[in-house]
Motif scaffolding. Structure first.
Motif, short mmCIF file in Angstrom:
data_model
loop_
_atom_site.label_atom_id
_atom_site.label_comp_id
_atom_site.label_asym_id
_atom_site.label_seq_id
_atom_site.Cartn_x
_atom_site.Cartn_y
_atom_site.Cartn_z
N VAL A 16 0.84 -1.20 0.00
CA VAL A 16 0.00 0.00 0.00
C VAL A 16 0.88 1.25 0.00
CG1 VAL A 16 -1.80 1.29 1.21
CG2 VAL A 16 -1.81 -1.21 1.27
N GLU A 17 0.55 2.20 -0.85
CA GLU A 17 1.22 3.51 -0.86
C GLU A 17 0.43 4.46 0.03
OE1 GLU A 17 2.95 5.52 -4.54
OE2 GLU A 17 1.21 6.79 -4.07
N VAL A 18 1.08 5.00 1.04
CA VAL A 18 0.43 5.84 2.04
C VAL A 18 1.08 7.22 2.03
CG1 VAL A 18 -0.11 6.14 4.48
CG2 VAL A 18 -0.08 3.84 3.48
N CYS A 19 0.27 8.27 2.04
CA CYS A 19 0.77 9.65 2.11
C CYS A 19 0.06 10.35 3.26
CB CYS A 19 0.49 10.37 0.80
SG CYS A 19 1.04 12.10 0.80
N MET A 20 0.85 10.91 4.20
CA MET A 20 0.30 11.63 5.35
C MET A 20 0.65 13.11 5.26
SD MET A 20 1.00 8.89 8.46
CE MET A 20 2.57 8.27 7.81
N ASP A 21 -0.36 13.95 5.41
CA ASP A 21 -0.20 15.41 5.40
C ASP A 21 0.55 15.91 4.17
OD1 ASP A 21 -1.62 15.72 7.73
OD2 ASP A 21 0.15 15.69 9.03
N GLY A 22 0.37 15.23 3.04
CA GLY A 22 0.96 15.69 1.79
C GLY A 22 2.45 15.47 1.65
N GLU A 23 3.05 14.74 2.59
CA GLU A 23 4.49 14.49 2.53
C GLU A 23 4.80 13.38 1.52
OE1 GLU A 23 5.77 13.75 6.50
OE2 GLU A 23 5.37 15.80 7.18
N THR A 24 6.08 13.03 1.39
CA THR A 24 6.49 12.01 0.44
C THR A 24 5.79 10.69 0.75
OG1 THR A 24 8.67 13.04 0.24
CG2 THR A 24 8.46 10.76 -0.53
N PRO A 25 5.12 10.08 -0.24
CA PRO A 25 4.43 8.81 0.01
C PRO A 25 5.39 7.70 0.43
CG PRO A 25 3.72 9.79 -2.07
CD PRO A 25 4.92 10.57 -1.61
N LYS A 26 4.89 6.79 1.25
CA LYS A 26 5.66 5.63 1.69
C LYS A 26 4.93 4.38 1.21
CE LYS A 26 7.25 7.88 5.97
NZ LYS A 26 6.64 9.21 5.68
N CYS A 27 5.68 3.40 0.73
CA CYS A 27 5.09 2.14 0.30
C CYS A 27 5.43 1.07 1.33
CB CYS A 27 5.62 1.76 -1.08
SG CYS A 27 4.70 0.39 -1.83
N TRP A 28 4.41 0.52 1.96
CA TRP A 28 4.60 -0.45 3.05
C TRP A 28 3.85 -1.74 2.76
CZ3 TRP A 28 2.81 3.97 6.61
CH2 TRP A 28 3.90 4.72 7.07
N PRO A 29 4.38 -2.87 3.26
CA PRO A 29 3.56 -4.07 3.34
C PRO A 29 2.63 -3.91 4.55
CG PRO A 29 5.74 -4.51 4.22
CD PRO A 29 5.76 -3.11 3.70
N ILE A 30 1.34 -3.98 4.31
CA ILE A 30 0.36 -3.67 5.34
C ILE A 30 -0.39 -4.93 5.79
CG2 ILE A 30 -1.79 -2.44 5.86
CD1 ILE A 30 0.58 -0.58 5.75
#
Length: 305
Positions: free
Chosen positions: A189-203
């Motif tokens: 999953v690609e997650v972006c918080m508060d418009g910062e650089t997205p992070k791709c994590w195994p969720i």
């Protein structure tokens, strides 16, 4: 104060409906006149709440579990925003899980709930707002009071709502969780918080928490504060069925946040997307799947405490 009770008679595995004459009598002794209506179908509490607020009632009482509460919260808003900003929300917890009330340390005792309503003390609390892809493939949006999550939690919510809750919320959740996790593997999953650089994590599961508890008493977000204008994010990666079994105690105590495969953040907005199907849980319901956008709505509702 004009009080209106939105009652889910099917909550607590039907006990609310069976005991309503006694509950109503106790409420009359504590509050005087009680006006109420019973929900008849899913999302009916939204309609009843809006009807009551437009009719001049200034305190709406959600009688049921977290699902009923979530529907009532949605009834406080329409497309134009809050229907009655000065109106109060109160809770008579009658569900199988009732996780939201745990954030405040409230019990299930009726006399305590009626006393909170009678005293009229309120605080302004935040709510969350979710936009996602609905199960019918169309855009879906809703407010949430307690939590929104995705990953295995969405699979669990789907199973839990199809499972008998005769043994209570925690047991129902445990059974659904064991079945879902036995077949689940992490989603990218690609997650972006508060418009910062997205992070791709195994969720395994990502929880966006307003309150501290969900899943029948799991303390997923111990630091969550429903009045701070922030959402608390808890990310579990590479959790399997054996972790859920052997680390069960830490999940319910909140100690899981110290484990290496748990990460925590705070934010005001979050977006998530995946190439895989990732189901969403929102206050115990299963409204759809990713992609989604979630944001906090600060000081949105006056809650009787």
């Amino acid at each position: 104060m004009r009080i209106f009770f939105v009652v889910n008679a099917h909550s607590a595995n039907g006990e609310t409906g069976r005991c309503w004459p006694e509950i109503h009598a106790q409420g009359m002794r504590s509050l005087g006149e009680m006006n109420c209506a019973f929900t008849e179908r899913p999302m009916d509490a939204v309609r009843l709440t809006r009807w009551a607020l437009r009719g001049g009632y200034d305190c709406i009482v959600a009688v049921g579990g977290d699902g009923t509460l979530s529907e009532v919260v949605n009834g406080f808003f329409d497309e134009g925003g809050p229907l009655a900003p000065e109106a109060r929300l109160a809770i008579l917890p009658r569900g199988t899980g009732c996780d939201f009330r745990r954030t405040f340390g409230w019990t299930l005792k009726l006399d305590e709930a009626f006393e909170r309503i009678r005293l009229r003390k309120t605080i302004l609390v935040d709510v969350g707002f979710l936009e996602c892809m609905g199960g019918d493939g169309k855009p879906h949006s809703r407010y949430f009071m307690n939590e929104c999550s995705f990953g295995v939690s969405g699979e669990i919510a789907k199973r839990a709502n199809d499972t008998t809750k005769v043994f209570g919320g925690k047991a129902s959740f445990m059974l659904a969780a064991l079945r879902a996790m036995a077949r689940y593997s992490d989603k990218e999953v690609e997650v972006c918080m508060d418009g910062e650089t997205p992070k791709c994590w195994p969720i395994t599961s990502l929880t966006v928490a307003n309150g501290a508890y969900f899943g029948g008493g799991m303390k997923v977000a111990p630091e969550a504060n429903i009045m701070d204008g922030l959402l608390n994010i808890t990310v579990w990666s590479n959790y399997g069925l054996s972790d859920f079994i052997w680390k069960n105690r830490s999940i319910y105590s909140g100690a899981h946040t110290r484990l290496s495969r748990t990460r925590q953040y705070t934010c005001k907005t979050l977006t998530a997307r995946s190439r895989q199907e990732v189901l969403i849980d929102c206050d115990g319901e299963q409204p759809g799947k990713l992609p989604c956008s979630i944001r906090v709505v600060p000081q949105a509702i006056r809650l009787c405490v």
